[in-house]
Write a protein that holds these residues in place. Structure first.
Motif, short mmCIF file in Angstrom:
data_model
loop_
_atom_site.label_atom_id
_atom_site.label_comp_id
_atom_site.label_asym_id
_atom_site.label_seq_id
_atom_site.Cartn_x
_atom_site.Cartn_y
_atom_site.Cartn_z
N VAL A 160 0.85 -1.21 0.00
CA VAL A 160 0.00 0.00 0.00
C VAL A 160 0.88 1.24 0.00
O VAL A 160 0.73 2.12 -0.84
CB VAL A 160 -0.94 -0.02 1.21
CG1 VAL A 160 -1.73 1.30 1.29
CG2 VAL A 160 -1.90 -1.21 1.14
N SER A 161 1.82 1.31 0.96
CA SER A 161 2.76 2.44 1.02
C SER A 161 3.76 2.20 2.13
O SER A 161 3.48 1.45 3.08
CB SER A 161 2.03 3.76 1.28
OG SER A 161 1.55 3.81 2.61
N PRO A 162 4.94 2.82 2.05
CA PRO A 162 5.91 2.71 3.15
C PRO A 162 5.35 3.24 4.46
O PRO A 162 5.64 2.69 5.53
CB PRO A 162 7.09 3.56 2.66
CG PRO A 162 6.99 3.53 1.17
CD PRO A 162 5.51 3.55 0.89
N GLU A 163 4.55 4.29 4.38
CA GLU A 163 3.97 4.87 5.59
C GLU A 163 2.99 3.88 6.24
O GLU A 163 2.98 3.73 7.48
CB GLU A 163 3.25 6.17 5.26
CG GLU A 163 4.16 7.31 4.79
CD GLU A 163 4.69 7.12 3.37
OE1 GLU A 163 5.75 7.70 3.06
OE2 GLU A 163 4.03 6.39 2.58
N LYS A 203 -7.54 0.38 6.81
CA LYS A 203 -8.93 0.11 7.18
C LYS A 203 -9.82 0.17 5.94
O LYS A 203 -9.77 1.12 5.16
CB LYS A 203 -9.41 1.11 8.22
CG LYS A 203 -10.81 0.81 8.75
CD LYS A 203 -11.20 1.79 9.84
CE LYS A 203 -12.57 1.44 10.41
NZ LYS A 203 -12.97 2.37 11.50
N SER A 204 -10.62 -0.88 5.76
CA SER A 204 -11.54 -0.97 4.61
C SER A 204 -10.79 -0.96 3.28
O SER A 204 -11.38 -0.62 2.24
CB SER A 204 -12.57 0.17 4.64
OG SER A 204 -13.31 0.13 5.85
N ASN A 205 -9.52 -1.31 3.29
CA ASN A 205 -8.72 -1.38 2.06
C ASN A 205 -8.89 -2.78 1.47
O ASN A 205 -8.32 -3.76 1.96
CB ASN A 205 -7.25 -1.09 2.36
CG ASN A 205 -6.39 -0.98 1.11
OD1 ASN A 205 -6.47 -1.82 0.22
ND2 ASN A 205 -5.58 0.06 1.04
N ALA A 206 -9.68 -2.88 0.41
CA ALA A 206 -10.04 -4.18 -0.16
C ALA A 206 -8.83 -4.94 -0.69
O ALA A 206 -8.73 -6.17 -0.53
CB ALA A 206 -11.07 -4.00 -1.27
N GLU A 207 -7.91 -4.23 -1.31
CA GLU A 207 -6.74 -4.89 -1.87
C GLU A 207 -5.85 -5.46 -0.76
O GLU A 207 -5.37 -6.59 -0.84
CB GLU A 207 -5.92 -3.93 -2.74
CG GLU A 207 -4.71 -4.60 -3.39
CD GLU A 207 -3.89 -3.64 -4.24
OE1 GLU A 207 -3.03 -4.12 -4.99
OE2 GLU A 207 -4.11 -2.41 -4.13
#
Length: 271
Positions: A160-163, A203-207
């Motif tokens: 998703v991201s480094p953060e 949160k709620s990230n489908a991937e």
């Protein structure tokens, strides 16, 4: 009654007895054949069951299978062979702090709860970059799959991201969510997703959810684990800069308080 009738009745009785005995003998033979047949089937079924059990026990586990995978899907924001080089931070940062951790490690949890916020602040300020190396040895020592499964989920967060990766790592080690070392809660996808709900980007990230549940980065996690094994590091948490351990002065211990950490890192940055 005449002697003739008496003899005739006796003969008839003997014939009836003979017929009855033959009928009973046939029933007994049929019963014995049925018992033998059922017993033979039971033996065959047992043998087949044992054979199946032996075959199943000799099959490699899921994690053993993915560890040998020739093709590895690596998360985004990685580099190197099989994507096992994970560096987070500003390009302008001149030095890199190597951080070796096992997700189930209780000392790592103590380190992250105490020092993690300082590390994140330093990385955001460009003081140094972080190179993360994930281990899974506690799964062998304490038995289970939680270290491997959590490392795979960290890969999904990094995708998703480094953060999101840093925030999720902090959540895994948090006092709220980190289990006891012998409690293999990280082996459950549902628990890893529950923890992810505390990270806004996840949160709620489908991937992200799909990658955790599908084990998209399971093979990558095992390659990362092999990279840890090849590093020569034998315990976690371990910190290094320029290949040299970052420890409390005069000891082999990692810095476990913000003050100890800052002192040790500043010395390493000057070296």
């Amino acid at each position: 009654m005449s002697a003739r009738n008496s003899q005739s009745n006796k003969a008839a009785a003997r014939e009836r007895l003979r017929v009855e005995r033959e009928r009973q003998a046939k029933k007994d033979r049929a019963r014995r054949q049925l018992v033998v047949g059922v017993s033979a089937l039971a033996v065959l079924a047992a043998a087949g069951g044992i054979g199946y059990a032996v075959v199943q026990s000799n099959k490699p586990s899921h994690w053993e299978s993915v560890a040998e995978a020739s093709t590895v899907k690596a998360p985004k924001n990685t580099s190197g062979t099989n994507g096992t080089t994970v560096v987070v931070g500003k390009e302008s940062a001149k030095k890199t702090l190597e951080l070796y951790e096992d997700s189930r490690c209780p000392v790592c949890a103590t380190f992250e709860q105490s020092v993690g916020a300082t590390v994140e602040k330093d990385v955001e300020a460009g003081k140094y970059k972080i190179k993360y190396v994930g281990a899974t040895f506690i799964d062998d020592a304490a038995t289970g799959e939680g270290s491997k499964n959590a490392l795979s989920a960290l890969g999904a967060a990094l995708n998703v991201s480094p953060e999101a990766f840093l925030k999720y790592k902090a959540a895994l080690y948090s006092e709220e969510f980190h289990p006891e070392e012998n409690d293999d809660k990280f082996a459950k996808d549902s628990y890893l997703l529950e923890i992810a709900d505390s990270v806004p980007a996840l949160k709620s990230n489908a991937e992200f959810k799909k990658n955790v549940e599908d084990g998209t980065f399971d093979a990558w996690a095992m390659k990362m684990s092999k990279a840890f094994d090849a590093s020569g590091v034998t315990g976690t948490p371990t910190l290094k800069m320029n290949g040299k351990p970052v420890t409390v002065a005069g000891t082999d211990n990692p810095p476990m308080t913000p003050a100890e950490f800052t002192t040790a890192v500043d010395a390493a940055l000057k070296a």
